[in-house]
Design an enzyme around this catalytic site. Structure first.
Site, PDB file in Angstrom:
ATOM      1  N   SER A  94       0.830  -1.210   0.000  1.00  0.00           N
ATOM      2  CA  SER A  94       0.000   0.000   0.000  1.00  0.00           C
ATOM      3  C   SER A  94       0.862   1.256   0.000  1.00  0.00           C
ATOM      4  O   SER A  94       2.008   1.241   0.429  1.00  0.00           O
ATOM      5  CB  SER A  94      -0.883   0.050   1.243  1.00  0.00           C
ATOM      6  OG  SER A  94      -1.728  -1.065   1.283  1.00  0.00           O
TER       7      SER A  94
HETATM    8  N1  SAH Z   1       0.508  -5.488   4.255  1.00  0.00           N
HETATM    9  C1  SAH Z   1       1.064  -5.834   2.964  1.00  0.00           C
HETATM   10  C2  SAH Z   1       0.057  -5.625   1.878  1.00  0.00           C
HETATM   11  C3  SAH Z   1       0.011  -6.791   0.982  1.00  0.00           C
HETATM   12  S1  SAH Z   1      -1.346  -6.844  -0.150  1.00  0.00           S
HETATM   13  C4  SAH Z   1       2.371  -5.114   2.708  1.00  0.00           C
HETATM   14  O1  SAH Z   1       2.710  -4.177   3.459  1.00  0.00           O
HETATM   15  O2  SAH Z   1       3.078  -5.477   1.781  1.00  0.00           O
HETATM   16  C5  SAH Z   1      -2.442  -7.976   0.652  1.00  0.00           C
HETATM   17  C6  SAH Z   1      -1.887  -9.319   0.993  1.00  0.00           C
HETATM   18  O3  SAH Z   1      -2.951 -10.097   1.538  1.00  0.00           O
HETATM   19  C7  SAH Z   1      -1.346 -10.121  -0.203  1.00  0.00           C
HETATM   20  O4  SAH Z   1      -0.031 -10.488   0.064  1.00  0.00           O
HETATM   21  C8  SAH Z   1      -2.277 -11.324  -0.267  1.00  0.00           C
HETATM   22  O5  SAH Z   1      -1.640 -12.514  -0.696  1.00  0.00           O
HETATM   23  C9  SAH Z   1      -2.751 -11.443   1.168  1.00  0.00           C
HETATM   24  N2  SAH Z   1      -4.002 -12.182   1.349  1.00  0.00           N
HETATM   25  C10 SAH Z   1      -5.103 -12.190   0.560  1.00  0.00           C
HETATM   26  N3  SAH Z   1      -6.046 -13.011   1.062  1.00  0.00           N
HETATM   27  C11 SAH Z   1      -5.528 -13.561   2.195  1.00  0.00           C
HETATM   28  C12 SAH Z   1      -6.010 -14.497   3.163  1.00  0.00           C
HETATM   29  N4  SAH Z   1      -7.231 -15.059   3.077  1.00  0.00           N
HETATM   30  N5  SAH Z   1      -5.199 -14.807   4.202  1.00  0.00           N
HETATM   31  C13 SAH Z   1      -3.964 -14.275   4.313  1.00  0.00           C
HETATM   32  N6  SAH Z   1      -3.452 -13.388   3.443  1.00  0.00           N
HETATM   33  C14 SAH Z   1      -4.217 -13.026   2.391  1.00  0.00           C
END
Ligand code: SAH
Length: 219
Positions: free
Chosen positions: A68
């Protein structure tokens, strides 16, 4: 600044400028202080220069996922801290681990779940290299939360869904807050859910945002 040339400057320069910018936009001082320390360029995928790593933009982290923009990381962190104690926090969606590292600077213990094994592994290695030992990561499904470590003072979900997963609300301590982007693509907003007692939840609605979806099943 128009025409400003910043090429060749240090990560510290860009980081301090980013943190000042967040403070100017009204973000909580403690959150700005921590974001002024966490090396975002270490979390960005290869190929991005320092200017881009510290700009207020989302960046790809591989596997179709994104980190983000700093303002949204800051906003979610401050909403979480406004509404909950800082002892034990669950993050859903470790991704590259940047938001995890910011939470680690603000909370006692951070638990983080990621459904994509490759991202979970590389984030774990990176967080260890940075010496963040009070962070626990797991390749696991965020819809189920982390019942063995529950209840949590705060829960921060970094992927969007139509509704807040009930399992996560069940793992939120009385007096705790969950922060999550909720809504259909194009119409997501940051939601806070405060657990006032066993049966009472209070919902708050904040900024419009754009997040990747919370997906079922592990990858
Ligand atoms: N906080 C992260 C943002 C990553 S984007 C950062 O700072 O980089 C959102 C993330 O959520 C992705 O990596 C995706 O794989 C994960 N995600 C999506 N659905 C999920 C689930 N059901 N359980 C765990 N992670 C999930």
């Amino acid at each position: 600044m128009a025409g400003e040339t910043t090429r060749g400057l240090t990560p510290e320069f860009y980081r301090a400028r980013m943190a000042r910018g967040l403070r100017t936009r009204g973000i909580d001082a403690a959150v700005c202080e921590v974001m002024g320390r966490v090396p975002r360029h270490v979390f960005a995928a290869a190929g991005w220069d320092l200017e881009q790593a510290y700009a207020d933009i989302t960046l790809p982290i591989g596997h179709g996922q994104t980190i983000s923009q700093p303002y949204v990381v800051a906003r979610m962190s401050e909403l979480l801290l406004e509404g909950s104690d800082r002892r034990s926090v669950l993050e859903v969606g470790t991704g590259c681990g940047y938001q995890t590292a910011v939470l680690a600077g603000l909370c006692e213990r951070v638990y983080s779940l990621e459904r994509i094994a490759a991202l979970a592994d590389s984030a774990r290695a990176r967080l260890r290299e940075l010496g963040l030992l009070r962070v626990h990561t797991k390749h696991g499904d965020g819809f189920a939360g982390w019942p063995q470590q529950a209840p949590f003072d705060g829960i921060l979900v970094t992927a969007a869904a139509a509704q807040v997963p009930p399992e996560l609300l069940a793992q939120l301590r009385v007096g705790g807050r969950l922060v999550m982007p909720v809504g259909p693509p194009g119409h997501q907003e940051l939601l806070t859910v405060d657990r006032q007692d066993a049966d009472t939840l209070r919902v708050g609605r904040f900024d419009a945002v754009t997040f990747v979806p919370l997906l079922p099943e592990l990858d």
